[in-house]
Design an enzyme around this catalytic site. Structure first.
Site, PDB file in Angstrom:
ATOM      1  N   ARG A 128     -34.376  32.547  94.293  1.00 49.06           N
ATOM      2  CA  ARG A 128     -35.106  32.610  93.034  1.00 49.06           C
ATOM      3  C   ARG A 128     -34.528  33.732  92.187  1.00 49.06           C
ATOM      4  O   ARG A 128     -34.027  34.732  92.702  1.00 49.06           O
ATOM      5  CB  ARG A 128     -36.573  32.888  93.340  1.00 49.06           C
ATOM      6  N   THR A 173     -37.771  22.262  86.136  1.00 53.08           N
ATOM      7  CA  THR A 173     -37.871  22.159  87.588  1.00 53.08           C
ATOM      8  C   THR A 173     -37.490  20.764  88.082  1.00 53.08           C
ATOM      9  O   THR A 173     -37.724  19.761  87.431  1.00 53.08           O
ATOM     10  CB  THR A 173     -39.277  22.566  88.092  1.00 53.08           C
ATOM     11  N   THR A 217     -35.160  25.392  89.625  1.00 51.33           N
ATOM     12  CA  THR A 217     -35.782  25.451  88.299  1.00 51.33           C
ATOM     13  C   THR A 217     -35.053  26.394  87.362  1.00 51.33           C
ATOM     14  O   THR A 217     -34.357  27.319  87.799  1.00 51.33           O
ATOM     15  CB  THR A 217     -37.262  25.905  88.441  1.00 51.33           C
ATOM     16  N   ASP A 225     -42.888  33.536  84.564  1.00 56.45           N
ATOM     17  CA  ASP A 225     -43.681  33.288  85.775  1.00 56.45           C
ATOM     18  C   ASP A 225     -44.306  34.575  86.321  1.00 56.45           C
ATOM     19  O   ASP A 225     -45.143  34.536  87.207  1.00 56.45           O
ATOM     20  CB  ASP A 225     -42.822  32.624  86.866  1.00 56.45           C
ATOM     21  N   SER A 270     -43.925  31.811  92.174  1.00 63.26           N
ATOM     22  CA  SER A 270     -43.553  30.425  91.865  1.00 63.26           C
ATOM     23  C   SER A 270     -44.604  29.461  92.401  1.00 63.26           C
ATOM     24  O   SER A 270     -45.419  29.814  93.261  1.00 63.26           O
ATOM     25  CB  SER A 270     -42.207  30.138  92.545  1.00 63.26           C
ATOM     26  N   GLY A 321     -44.541  22.944  87.346  1.00 64.15           N
ATOM     27  CA  GLY A 321     -45.377  24.155  87.349  1.00 64.15           C
ATOM     28  C   GLY A 321     -46.471  24.030  88.398  1.00 64.15           C
ATOM     29  O   GLY A 321     -46.242  23.511  89.498  1.00 64.15           O
TER      30      GLY A 321
HETATM   31  N1  GLY Z   1     -40.889  27.987  87.267  1.00 63.50           N
HETATM   32  C1  GLY Z   1     -41.795  27.150  87.922  1.00 63.50           C
HETATM   33  C2  GLY Z   1     -42.176  27.687  89.252  1.00 63.50           C
HETATM   34  O1  GLY Z   1     -41.399  28.368  89.879  1.00 63.50           O
HETATM   35  O2  GLY Z   1     -43.288  27.476  89.659  1.00 63.50           O
END
Ligand code: GLY
Length: 595
Positions: free
Chosen positions: A107, A407, A425, A449, A478, A500
């Site tokens: 991430r 995503t 994403t 986020d 996330s 999301g």
């Molecule tokens: N950016 C969407 C997630 O990581 O939940």
């Protein structure tokens, strides 16, 4: 080449690659082209081209991990608004031979110069320049109507982890080189591909947004030129070529990930972010590392075990907490008797999980996250005891008190029993709107986020605590929920979604449909779903009839319902005996590919 010739050409290439045509039990099913059945290997992604890229590697003898990287880089070409080289993700792998499970967190993280109040200050500065008007409404009704600096422009960009993640995974578990697995993506970027209805709808939305807001038009100049057909809304079948991205991918083939993290591609990214007002530096790139994590494991009804994503995702904890609560009922029996009661119980369980998400969750490397407590059976039993069959409760009664059109998901399985479940994403559609132009890379807006502006919900209407505050090097919380389900110790389902927070509820509902209700995968993926994230206190539904018994039963229990929210997109792969069934949610037009 005309559009027609192009499409015929691709159709020939694709049909020559697919040995087993889409359908159930090897029988072609014209009405459900988003289902494929195979025996040796399968890829289910939200892009036909990407599934075919993965299949190409599987058929050439690569394993599921090799195919996952091929799929992912092809997705970066064909779904550039969802994920890509400028983003990050989570990958779960279970090896067929040993049963070992590997979880990689690649991430994005906050740049070193990030501060907890950077977005509050940036908004004040922006408001001085543009005034509070001329602003945009987000998809969630309670979210503020603001062109938030955490969503658009350079400040929104977190340090990308995509390339480092795939390189690390490939080095540890792959059998093919970076050069080989990137080849299908290079071809797609170079020769182009025909955009589909989903691409066109995202392009229309993005163009409308930019038309209304000069600030966004300024930020998204490169995007307009490279991926939005110079501002003219594309039609399905129009061909998108990305020669700059093809060059970038070729450079990665030659030089490996250091071209991005220590080389000229990274330099281009840093320049693009900084000239869009961001704080990303070459040092942020050179110090970025993916992190191997321990999977979250829960048992469900004796025979099942779920392998889930731990923090910094909230997805695994929320699914675990919800299933633990629901285990206190014989849900399948309840559903046979009263489907609206089964839906009500599921929603109430989800509200507990999302309330705990809002109050407790963040990157566990930076904030205390009570994972063991939130996923314990005892805690779930206590929460289940608070759920009433006939009515909802006040918002404060959910979870435990505090002590906080992007995503893409895909699944791969190979003939050696290896299974991959991967979600990636760049956050919302086309991320920050910033494109590192000479490299053709769309940059994420993952900083949104975080709890970017304390007290204000993010782009998805999620309220979060200071456990998820911005800290340099920290990863934003996330919702991505890549999951593998085992029955009696053997993998039976790989699943995950995009959207999301709707990721969590959709993934959970597909698991329930297959595992608890025994539905065929095709029905589970295609069927209607609902969504509740505790705050706002609204139960979203889409395809259920508004005057049907389910909606009436939920209303009677006090749920406030709305049909005004986009649905999640689920990809899944079912493993039964020697048959692999891939399912790509028809909501995004994906197609699985197997043999
Ligand atoms: N950016 C969407 C997630 O990581 O939940």
């Amino acid at each position: 080449m005309t559009r027609r010739q192009f499409l015929c050409g691709w159709a020939l290439v694709l049909s020559s690659l697919v040995l087993v045509p889409p359908g159930r039990a090897g029988v072609p099913d014209e009405s459900r082209p988003w289902i494929a059945v195979g025996r040796q290997g399968m890829v289910a992604s939200d892009s036909m081209y990407a599934s075919q890229a993965g299949l190409e590697i599987l058929r050439a003898g690569g394993n599921a991990i090799d195919a996952a990287t091929a799929t992912s880089f092809a997705l970066a070409v064909t779904r550039p608004y969802s994920m890509g080289l400028g983003g990050g993700g989570f990958m779960l792998v279970r090896l067929g031979q040993t049963g070992e499970v590997f979880v990689l967190d690649y991430r994005e993280c906050a740049p070193r110069a990030a501060t907890a109040d950077m977005f509050v200050k940036a908004r004040e500065k922006l408001a001085q320049r543009t005034g509070p008007e001329g602003q945009e409404r987000t998809s969630a009704p309670s979210a503020p109507a603001v062109p938030a600096p955490s969503r658009y422009g350079g400040l929104a960009v977190g340090v990308p982890g995509h390339i480092a993640g795939h390189a690390a995974m490939l080095e540890r578990l792959g059998t093919r080189s970076f050069r080989e697995v990137l080849a299908p993506a290079v071809r797609l970027a170079e020769q182009g591909f025909a955009v589909d209805e989903h691409y066109c709808s995202i392009a229309r939305d993005s163009l409308a947004k930019m038309r209304d807001q000069p600030e966004l038009r300024r930020i998204g100049q490169g995007l307009l030129k490279r991926l939005l057909f110079d501002g003219k809304a594309p039609a399905p079948g129009d061909v998108l070529r990305q020669p700059e991205l093809a060059d970038t991918l070729r450079q990665l083939q030659r030089e490996g990930p250091s071209a991005f993290y220590r080389g000229t591609i990274g330099q281009t990214v840093v320049e693009a972010v900084q000239s869009a007002g961001g704080i990303l530096t070459t040092e942020d790139l050179s110090t970025y590392r993916p992190v191997w994590r321990t999977p979250l494991r829960i048992r469900y009804r004796e025979r099942y075990e779920l392998l889930l994503m731990p923090p910094p995702s909230s997805g695994g904890i929320c699914v675990a907490e919800t299933l633990n609560i629901l285990e206190n009922w014989d849900l399948a029996a309840v559903r046979r008797r009263d489907p609206s009661l089964a839906a009500h119980l599921t929603v109430e369980a989800l509200k507990h999980a999302f309330a705990d998400r809002a109050r407790h969750l963040g990157d566990a490397d930076f904030a205390p996250v009570p994972v063991a407590q939130l996923t314990s059976k005892a805690y779930a039993k206590e929460l289940a005891g608070r759920i009433r069959d006939t009515a909802v409760s006040p918002a404060a009664a959910y979870g435990s008190p505090p002590d906080d059109s992007g995503t893409s998901h895909f699944c791969v399985a190979d003939r050696w029993g290896n299974v991959v479940s991967c979600t990636e994403t760049i956050n919302t559609g086309f991320g920050s709107l910033v494109v590192a132009e000479p490299a053709g890379i769309v940059l994420n807006n993952e900083m949104d986020d975080f709890t970017a502006e304390p007290g204000k919900p993010n782009a998805f209407g999620l309220s979060q605590s200071d456990h998820n505050a911005v800290v340099p090097g920290k990863r934003p919380l996330s919702c991505m929920t890549p999951t593998i389900v085992l029955r009696d110790g053997r993998p039976v389902l790989a699943v995950g979604a995009s959207g999301g927070p709707i990721i969590i509820t959709a993934t959970l509902q597909v698991i329930l449909a297959v595992v608890e209700y025994g539905q065929p995968l095709a029905d589970a993926i295609e069927g209607p779903r609902f969504h509740h994230q505790w705050d706002p206190n609204i139960l979203y539904y889409n395809q259920f009839p508004a005057d049907g018994p389910l909606v009436r039963g939920l209303k009677a229990r006090g749920h406030e319902l709305s049909d005004r929210r986009r649905e999640a997109v689920v990809q899944a792969l079912q493993i039964e005996d020697d048959t692999l069934t891939g399912a790509s949610d028809p909501r995004k037009g994906g197609r699985p590919a197997g043999y």
